[in-house]
Design an enzyme around this catalytic site. Structure first.
Site, PDB file in Angstrom:
ATOM      1  N   LYS A 189      12.950  69.008 138.200  1.00 33.53           N
ATOM      2  CA  LYS A 189      14.363  68.677 138.366  1.00 33.53           C
ATOM      3  C   LYS A 189      15.020  69.604 139.379  1.00 33.53           C
ATOM      4  CE  LYS A 189      15.574  66.558 133.927  1.00 33.53           C
ATOM      5  NZ  LYS A 189      16.434  66.663 132.735  1.00 33.53           N
ATOM      6  N   ARG A 260       6.096  67.049 125.235  1.00 36.75           N
ATOM      7  CA  ARG A 260       6.538  68.240 125.981  1.00 36.75           C
ATOM      8  C   ARG A 260       7.238  69.215 125.044  1.00 36.75           C
ATOM      9  NH1 ARG A 260       8.738  70.383 131.005  1.00 36.75           N
ATOM     10  NH2 ARG A 260      11.014  70.573 130.878  1.00 36.75           N
ATOM     11  N   HIS A 283      12.774  75.357 133.069  1.00 38.17           N
ATOM     12  CA  HIS A 283      14.163  75.407 132.631  1.00 38.17           C
ATOM     13  C   HIS A 283      14.923  76.471 133.416  1.00 38.17           C
ATOM     14  CE1 HIS A 283      13.240  73.600 128.396  1.00 38.17           C
ATOM     15  NE2 HIS A 283      13.441  72.679 129.316  1.00 38.17           N
ATOM     16  N   TYR A 292      15.070  73.862 123.007  1.00 34.92           N
ATOM     17  CA  TYR A 292      14.014  72.884 123.196  1.00 34.92           C
ATOM     18  C   TYR A 292      12.953  72.979 122.113  1.00 34.92           C
ATOM     19  CZ  TYR A 292      12.189  69.636 126.692  1.00 34.92           C
ATOM     20  OH  TYR A 292      11.818  68.518 127.370  1.00 34.92           O
TER      21      TYR A 292
END
Length: 311
Positions: A189, A260, A283, A292
């Protein structure tokens, strides 16, 4: 620009939104899904303001939007049945646009930027147990009558659980990445790059798939292919997981992305360093990594104390 109400947005405001989205795409490397969400959320806000302000929704009028105007928009969204989570996302998008627009036009955007986001309870991810994760790997190859498709599905599942990849990251691999090395360079990302160790089980699974795959391999072509030879669609992986969880009696939360989650949680439960896991997942924030995982607070404190022993 498409989307409900977009025709009611004044041309100057619409042009500003297009320029904002272009800059998000170019400078922030925002994905097309992110751009689509921004366009819909901000476009909906601008369309509402065009009506709410009696057609005065040009850039000058937007600079005078008040807190009461913001509350009217949020109340309208809730009245349409928009969830708290979706409204919070839309408000975040609007604030991002206003932060940019205020710099462009030189006005004070405090009224918009200080608008409080609606409160919502964050949904903690639900990873699979280690036994369930292994059962998924055992059952996944059996969902297709084609041996090569079964091998492909096993390879994808192993990359998600064994390397903590997002499904988009696994499916973005090309022939140039094969055979997999011990370390994989992943662009995730925000176009951020990270290095991910690849377990022997993952390398073996990918090689077994490559041996059976009937479609020609080339550096520029997707590594994982659909039955007809095109790029494997994420939806096919989701459908495969749906079949697997029905057979295993797993909850609806047992999705490809849950693998994940499981990667992160099981690593941390085994004594993995939280900061290292953060880097493996890609992250930006350590708090994201903490949220998470599904470990309880006592385990997080235990890991923290082990990493930061007192003198």
């Amino acid at each position: 620009m498409s989307g409900g109400g977009s025709l009611h947005i004044p041309p100057g405001t619409r042009d500003a939104l297009i320029l904002f989205l272009d800059q998000k795409r170019a400078l922030d490397a925002a994905s097309e899904n992110t751009i689509k969400a921004y366009r819909a959320d901000i476009g909906g806000f601008l369309a509402f303001m065009a009506t709410h302000l009696d057609g005065e929704a040009g850039r000058g009028a937007l600079a005078r939007v008040s807190i009461s105007d913001m509350r009217a928009w949020m109340a309208s969204e809730r009245g349409r049945g928009v969830s708290t989570r979706s409204l919070a996302r839309a408000l975040s998008a609007v604030k991002s646009f206003y932060s940019w627009l205020s710099e462009q036009d030189g006005f004070d955007a405090t009224a918009v930027l200080s608008t409080r986001s609606p409160k919502f309870a964050k949904k903690l991810p639900r990873p699979l147990s280690p036994d369930a994760a292994q059962a998924v790997r055992d059952i996944a190859p059996l969902q297709s009558r084609h041996d090569w498709v079964g091998a492909r599905d096993l390879a994808v599942v192993t990359l998600l659980y064994g390397c903590g990849l997002r499904i988009s990251e696994a499916l973005s691999l090309t022939g140039a990445d094969a055979p997999l090395n011990e370390v994989l360079r992943i662009r995730g990302k925000g176009n951020k790059e990270r290095l991910v160790p690849v377990l022997p089980a993952a390398r073996d699974a990918v090689e077994a798939y490559r041996t059976l795959c009937p479609h020609p391999e080339a550096p520029e072509l997707p590594l994982f292919r659909g039955v007809r030879g095109g790029a494997l669609n994420p939806r096919q992986v989701q459908l495969m997981m749906q079949q697997v969880r029905l057979q295993l009696g797993l909850p609806a939360t047992a999705t490809p992305h849950a693998l994940r989650h499981s990667f992160a949680t099981h690593l941390l439960a085994s004594g993995g360093d939280l900061r290292a896991i953060q880097e493996l997942l890609g992250h930006a924030s350590l708090s994201t990594t903490q949220g998470y995982t599904a470990l309880d607070t006592s385990k997080l404190v235990e890991v923290y104390n082990a990493a930061h022993p007192r003198a």
